[in-house]
Design an enzyme around this catalytic site. Structure first.
Site, PDB file in Angstrom:
ATOM      1  N   HIS A 115       0.816  -1.207   0.000  1.00 21.21           N
ATOM      2  CA  HIS A 115       0.000   0.000   0.000  1.00 21.21           C
ATOM      3  C   HIS A 115       0.854   1.264   0.000  1.00 21.21           C
ATOM      4  CE1 HIS A 115      -3.878   1.965   0.497  1.00 21.21           C
ATOM      5  NE2 HIS A 115      -3.368   2.733   1.437  1.00 21.21           N
ATOM      6  N   HIS A 126     -10.209   2.836  -0.553  1.00 18.30           N
ATOM      7  CA  HIS A 126     -10.380   2.404   0.837  1.00 18.30           C
ATOM      8  C   HIS A 126     -11.185   1.111   0.813  1.00 18.30           C
ATOM      9  CE1 HIS A 126      -9.976   4.255   5.059  1.00 18.30           C
ATOM     10  NE2 HIS A 126      -8.798   4.216   4.467  1.00 18.30           N
TER      11      HIS A 126
END
Length: 722
Positions: A48, A94
């Protein structure tokens, strides 16, 4: 002496590090890391934050142009819009948090993307979202859909930014892994842009905003892993948002930026204090020393590990001009937000973490960023799809009603009516059109926003699917009258360690790169979200493209609704492509054949002539053709205007084919010949195909009342959600 947990093979695995990566840490430190240090490496080296599987390919994307002020690498991209102003925008995912905790996952996704924008000195003016859920019948879909939409609306509405566009799709591939991609854009003066690179030795490092808690600890690492049957154990890694605090933080930050106190500033997003401090130091070629006992906390006995990895929301990190400390503190006191000097910049390449005087971490700062692993993952090219098997002839009226009444192609009003899309009073074109349009406050300029991707296309043919996502974004902007400026991408894929998945990623990147170059829409920001899998089952490749375009006058805006008596002109070549089409999926429950191939030269030429026709006063409305082809485009225009349309022609491919580079234009009949001559002059295929009027949509021999189309359209999504 603080007692930290022992580092075992299981602890290393839970931190998302493999044996080779841990060995690299040992070599860099020439010793075993502490538990806090392991957590810091885990945060900075996960997928990420480090993009370790994607960096090689991201570097191939076109990111420059005369309009680009700042490309990828900062909190958001920046594009010049003239008159000393710029648009600052980005899209981020998200996904994992939203699947675990839909409301808070989506809400904090909105909060994070807004901070990315105002951290750079821009006041947010518009938001969008691209949402992917499992099949409507899946037991989690209703809960996820309702929670995510409520979370986006709850945060965005309270913060005060209009949500002006987006997408919602349903497919069984997302049953175990929904996607929540959030976009935000803001306006700044080109003379007042703020960046994150620290500068100056001995400068105070200041913590701003809300207090730190234990919510979100390990969130970035969780976002870089697949899901399995332990998913409920990951719930504590989801952050909790407070939009009113975020609103105060924005106002305080923008006010602070006018005082001369800010040397550099960084949002605390993924990996929280760790990532923000490391990125600021790395970009500025400096080290950072932090004293964690000075960090404002809302929970007792927080460890160094927890404080460094917390992803509590509404926080910023700043390098402060020491001469302006009192001025800066007064601003944050006024807005009732924390302001604490928690460290300083240092000349040495070190990341030093102390808690109550005890050294908890001593790491080479650049190694956390520059030495992060970078993989050239093995990949296999997606094989060419088998030729499309015969498609049975359809009853045109029944097929149309089936498509417009489906969860995937029905009205999205149930979603956008929950969003405040008019706050700020500058929204010109509301959700439901090709693109949302927002006025640049105090000027005649408007900006258009859209997000697009067709995941079925990307699965069948990643290269053409990547091209098509950009091309459809381009068409949506042009159909609204906007000149495309630039793009942001949100690349959602499965496990990159699988060569088939990595091949999808590579193919889509190649297609996106070719398209943004050909259409002059450079990628200026973005996000990669990998490991979107549950129990080994991955999502469809979903490289969402967010795009921004500009109009210099309200007179440039093209509406989707035609006028009574208008003539309809179809531009672009129709071959009747049905592979991977909406018709196949919704009417025949089939997903086969190739994606439509995209002629980028034809796309550019068609988009330019649509804008030229508007400038010449020749057209009254326009709509691009995409999913569902001519039939669905005609239905959209009919519903938008409340007027019937008559479309000449015959055949399934004619009405439902998804050939690219096409628009349906409406013009006064007196202008039709001049419009056709303009199109012919630039060699864009075009023909009169119908007229506007009445109370039915007539497609060849089929006639469907507007009331029945509206009833089907308004019920499709509501049946899933309610």
């Amino acid at each position: 002496m603080t007692k930290e947990p022992a580092i075992t093979l299981e602890v290393i695995r839970k931190h998302g590090l493999n044996q080779e990566e841990y060995q690299r840490i040992l070599e860099l430190l020439d010793r075993d890391p502490t538990f806090t240090e392991l957590g810091i490496f885990s945060a900075m080296w996960n997928e990420h934050c480090s993009y370790k599987s994607s960096k090689k390919w991201l570097r191939t994307l076109p990111t420059e142009g005369p309009q680009v002020i700042c490309g990828p690498g900062e909190n958001a991209g920046i594009v010049d819009i003239g008159d000393g102003q710029c648009i600052v925008f980005k899209m981020e995912s998200h996904n994992h948090p939203s699947y675990i905790e839909p409301y808070q996952g989506a809400a904090t996704g909105m909060g994070g993307i807004l901070r990315d924008v105002f951290t750079m000195g821009a006041r947010p003016m518009a938001a969008m979202n691209s949402l992917s859920f499992g099949e409507p019948s899946h037991h989690k879909t209703k809960q996820l859909l309702n929670g995510v939409v409520e979370g986006i609306g709850g945060y965005g509405n309270c913060f005060g930014v209009p949500t002006v566009g987006g997408e919602v799709r349903f497919h069984k591939a997302y049953n175990g892994n929904c996607l929540v991609n959030a976009f935000a854009a803001g306006i700044a003066n080109t003379s007042d842009i703020f960046y994150s690179a620290a500068s100056g030795v001995g400068m105070p490092v200041v913590y701003l905003g809300a207090k730190t808690g234990r919510d979100g600890v390990g969130g970035a690492t969780m976002a870089s892993a697949e899901f399995d049957d332990t998913i409920e154990e990951k719930r504590p890694t989801v952050q909790v948002g407070d939009p009113f605090t975020e609103k105060r933080l924005m106002e305080a930050t923008l006010e602070l930026m006018q005082t001369g106190a800010v040397i550099s500033i960084q949002d605390m997003g993924a990996a929280g204090l760790t990532c923000s401090a490391v990125e600021m130091g790395d970009k500025g070629g400096l080290g950072v020393a932090l004293n964690l006992e000075k960090v404002p906390v809302r929970e007792e006995n927080m460890t160094a590990y927890e404080m460094m990895l917390s992803e509590s929301q509404e926080r910023m990190l700043m390098v402060l001009n020491p001469d302006k400390e009192e001025v800066a503190k007064a601003v944050f006191d006024k807005w009732d937000l924390d302001f604490a000097i928690v460290g300083e910049t240092i000349a040495e390449d070190r990341f030093l973490i102390r808690l109550n005087g005890e050294l908890m971490a001593d790491l080479p700062l650049k190694a956390l960023s520059g030495e992060a692993p970078e993989y050239d993952r093995p990949w296999v090219e997606t094989p060419a799809p088998a030729p499309l098997a015969d498609v049975d002839a359809v009853n045109t009226a029944e097929a149309l009603l089936t498509i417009v009444g489906s969860a995937n192609y029905s009205s999205r009003a149930w979603v956008w009516q929950q969003y405040d899309h008019m706050v700020g009073a500058d929204t010109v074109v509301r959700p439901g059109s090709d693109a949302g349009v927002v006025r640049v406050h105090g000027t005649p300029k408007t900006l258009a926003f859209t997000s697009d991707v067709s995941p079925r296309y990307c699965k069948a043919n990643p290269f053409e699917g990547g091209k098509q996502a950009v091309a459809e974004a381009y068409r949506n902007l042009c159909a609204t009258g906007a000149t495309p400026l630039a793009t942001t991408d949100n690349l959602n894929f499965g496990n990159p360690e699988k060569p088939v998945i990595m091949g999808q990623f590579v193919g889509c990147i190649k297609g996106i790169g070719e398209a943004v170059a050909a259409l002059d829409m450079p990628i200026v920001s973005g996000n990669v979200s990998l490991y979107n899998e549950t129990d080994g089952s991955g999502i469809l490749p979903t490289p969402t493209i967010g795009a921004v375009g500009i109009m210099h006058s309200l007179n440039d805006v093209i509406r989707i609704a035609p006028n009574n008596g208008d003539t309809l002109v179809l531009i672009g070549e129709t071959k009747g492509h049905l592979g991977q089409s909406a018709l196949l999926a919704e009417v025949f429950n089939r997903e086969d054949g190739d994606a439509p191939h995209v002629d980028l030269a034809a796309e550019r030429k068609a988009g330019e002539v649509v804008r030229a026709a508007k400038a010449a006063g020749l057209i009254s409305a326009a709509h691009d053709l995409s999913d569902g082809g001519l039939a669905i485009a005609a239905a959209d225009m009919a519903l938008a205007s409340g007027l019937g349309l008559t479309i000449e022609g015959d055949g399934t491919g004619w009405f439902f084919g998804e050939d690219q580079a096409r628009y349906l234009l409406a013009c006064d009949d007196a202008n039709a010949d001049e419009l056709l001559a303009m199109l012919a002059a630039v060699h864009v295929p075009a023909a009169k195909v119908g007229t506007v009027g009445g109370d039915a949509l007539k497609l060849g021999a089929a006639s469907i009342s507007l009331s029945s189309i509206r009833e089907a359209s308004e019920g499709g999504l509501v049946n899933v959600a309610v």
